[in-house]
Design a protein around this motif. Structure first.
Motif, PDB file in Angstrom:
ATOM      1  N   VAL A 107      37.372 -34.105  30.753  1.00 58.16           N
ATOM      2  CA  VAL A 107      37.502 -33.382  29.494  1.00 58.16           C
ATOM      3  C   VAL A 107      36.410 -32.322  29.401  1.00 58.16           C
ATOM      4  CG1 VAL A 107      38.615 -35.301  28.309  1.00 58.16           C
ATOM      5  CG2 VAL A 107      36.115 -35.146  28.323  1.00 58.16           C
ATOM      6  N   ASN A 145      31.719 -37.233  25.851  1.00 59.90           N
ATOM      7  CA  ASN A 145      31.681 -35.854  26.343  1.00 59.90           C
ATOM      8  C   ASN A 145      30.610 -35.025  25.643  1.00 59.90           C
ATOM      9  OD1 ASN A 145      33.376 -36.123  24.001  1.00 59.90           O
ATOM     10  ND2 ASN A 145      34.059 -34.012  24.328  1.00 59.90           N
ATOM     11  N   TYR A 154      31.806 -32.705  36.083  1.00 60.32           N
ATOM     12  CA  TYR A 154      32.275 -33.886  36.803  1.00 60.32           C
ATOM     13  C   TYR A 154      32.192 -33.634  38.303  1.00 60.32           C
ATOM     14  CZ  TYR A 154      34.614 -35.626  32.503  1.00 60.32           C
ATOM     15  OH  TYR A 154      34.900 -36.078  31.238  1.00 60.32           O
ATOM     16  N   MET A 199      33.850 -40.930  28.196  1.00 59.67           N
ATOM     17  CA  MET A 199      33.737 -39.497  27.920  1.00 59.67           C
ATOM     18  C   MET A 199      35.016 -38.932  27.305  1.00 59.67           C
ATOM     19  SD  MET A 199      31.472 -38.059  31.147  1.00 59.67           S
ATOM     20  CE  MET A 199      32.376 -38.907  32.444  1.00 59.67           C
ATOM     21  N   LYS A 200      36.143 -39.515  27.623  1.00 56.01           N
ATOM     22  CA  LYS A 200      37.423 -38.989  27.121  1.00 56.01           C
ATOM     23  C   LYS A 200      37.756 -39.500  25.728  1.00 56.01           C
ATOM     24  CE  LYS A 200      42.237 -38.253  28.471  1.00 56.01           C
ATOM     25  NZ  LYS A 200      43.227 -38.327  29.587  1.00 56.01           N
ATOM     26  N   GLY A 253      33.143 -30.294  28.443  1.00 56.74           N
ATOM     27  CA  GLY A 253      31.801 -30.734  28.074  1.00 56.74           C
ATOM     28  C   GLY A 253      30.966 -31.041  29.289  1.00 56.74           C
ATOM     29  N   PRO A 254      31.089 -32.239  29.836  1.00 57.11           N
ATOM     30  CA  PRO A 254      30.291 -32.593  31.025  1.00 57.11           C
ATOM     31  C   PRO A 254      30.788 -31.863  32.268  1.00 57.11           C
ATOM     32  CG  PRO A 254      31.129 -34.551  29.871  1.00 57.11           C
ATOM     33  CD  PRO A 254      31.865 -33.380  29.331  1.00 57.11           C
TER      34      PRO A 254
END
Length: 287
Positions: free
Chosen positions: A206, A144, A211, A138-139, A208-209
């Motif tokens: 980051v 992401n 966590y 994702m990073k 977006g998602p």
């Protein structure tokens, strides 16, 4: 040489034990057909994102989720998994390859799931290394933009001493030998590794998602267990299992079959449809 072989065996077994579940499988490459890895599954309006399960080091896509995958299916999710990071041990024990390679595998698999289901994004649920690899994906690999919710348990973002044995390996300068016998991820998990330095160059989470990271105070594999806590951010929720359920003393492996973990995962994937959390006494005797 015999002593060296013995040491390496003990070290690798310690690493493999980090996420090998409490179940045994005769066919690690074949998931049950009752909706799990059903490529004709179409996400519902209630659960529009398919769930990608990511196993831990030394486990495989089947045994790590024998409990959680059917639970997610029973709650209406399309569920997918694969054994990633295969090396000399093949599909029986995945997650051993360098984690950058495993993150690239995850990226390809997520795209396959998205294409098959027509979903723009997926949810990711992972155990142990199954939190570290998605975090890197994702990073650094564009994940992401393709992941809606990420939920990890037995999380590890800062490395582990693997009960001191990895520290011993570092002192004896055996990291290269470990990589040579097919466990690049073991080296990646050593505190101070190049992989961890890159993952922790700035926040792990980051934009977006969302966590969610769940850890247990009884974890003797990810040491310290706080290695699984993410830096505070608007899209981050950290959960110490015992803060939710003081009657749960599950260790690292036991999280894979813990009914309290299943409840937390379901509620974090669908906050609007979440049910009141019910603490259930559970223990795996420190395992």
């Amino acid at each position: 040489m015999a002593k060296l072989r013995t040491f390496l065996t003990v070290l690798l077994l310690s690493a493999l034990a980090s996420t090998t579940t409490l179940t045994t499988t005769a066919s690690a490459e074949t998931a049950p057909s009752s909706g799990w890895n059903n490529w004709s599954c179409r996400p519902s309006t209630a659960h529009p994102e398919p769930v990608v399960l990511v196993h831990g080091m030394g486990a495989n896509h089947w045994d790590n989720f024998l409990t959680l995958a059917p639970t997610l299916r029973a709650n209406g999710y399309c569920v997918y998994s694969q054994t990633y990071g295969k090396t000399l041990l093949g599909g029986l024990a995945g997650g051993l390859a360098p984690m950058t390679d495993s993150a690239a595998e995850l990226s390809t698999f997520v795209d396959r799931v998205r294409a098959a289901t027509g979903a723009a994004k997926v949810d990711i649920v992972g155990h142990s290394e199954g939190t570290t690899v998605p975090a890197y994906y994702m990073k650094y690999l564009g994940g992401n933009a393709k992941v809606d919710d990420f939920v990890g348990f037995g999380s590890n973002f800062k490395g582990t001493t693997l009960n001191g044995l990895a520290t011993l390996a570092e002192a004896l300068k055996l990291q290269g030998l470990l990589t040579g016998v097919g466990c690049g991820a073991c080296t990646d998990y050593l505190p101070g590794s190049a992989f961890l330095a890159k993952l922790n160059d700035g926040p792990v989470a980051v934009p977006g998602p969302t966590y969610t990271s769940i850890v247990t105070r009884y974890d003797t594999v990810v040491t310290p267990y706080t290695s699984g806590l993410l830096a505070p951010a608007p899209n981050v929720t950290n959960i110490v299992l015992q803060d939710k359920c003081g009657l749960d003393s599950a260790g690292h492996l036991g999280l894979a079959i813990d009914p309290n973990i299943a409840q937390l995962v379901l509620n974090r994937l669908d906050p609007e449809g979440s049910k009141p959390f019910r603490c259930r006494p559970f223990t795996t005797l420190g395992i």
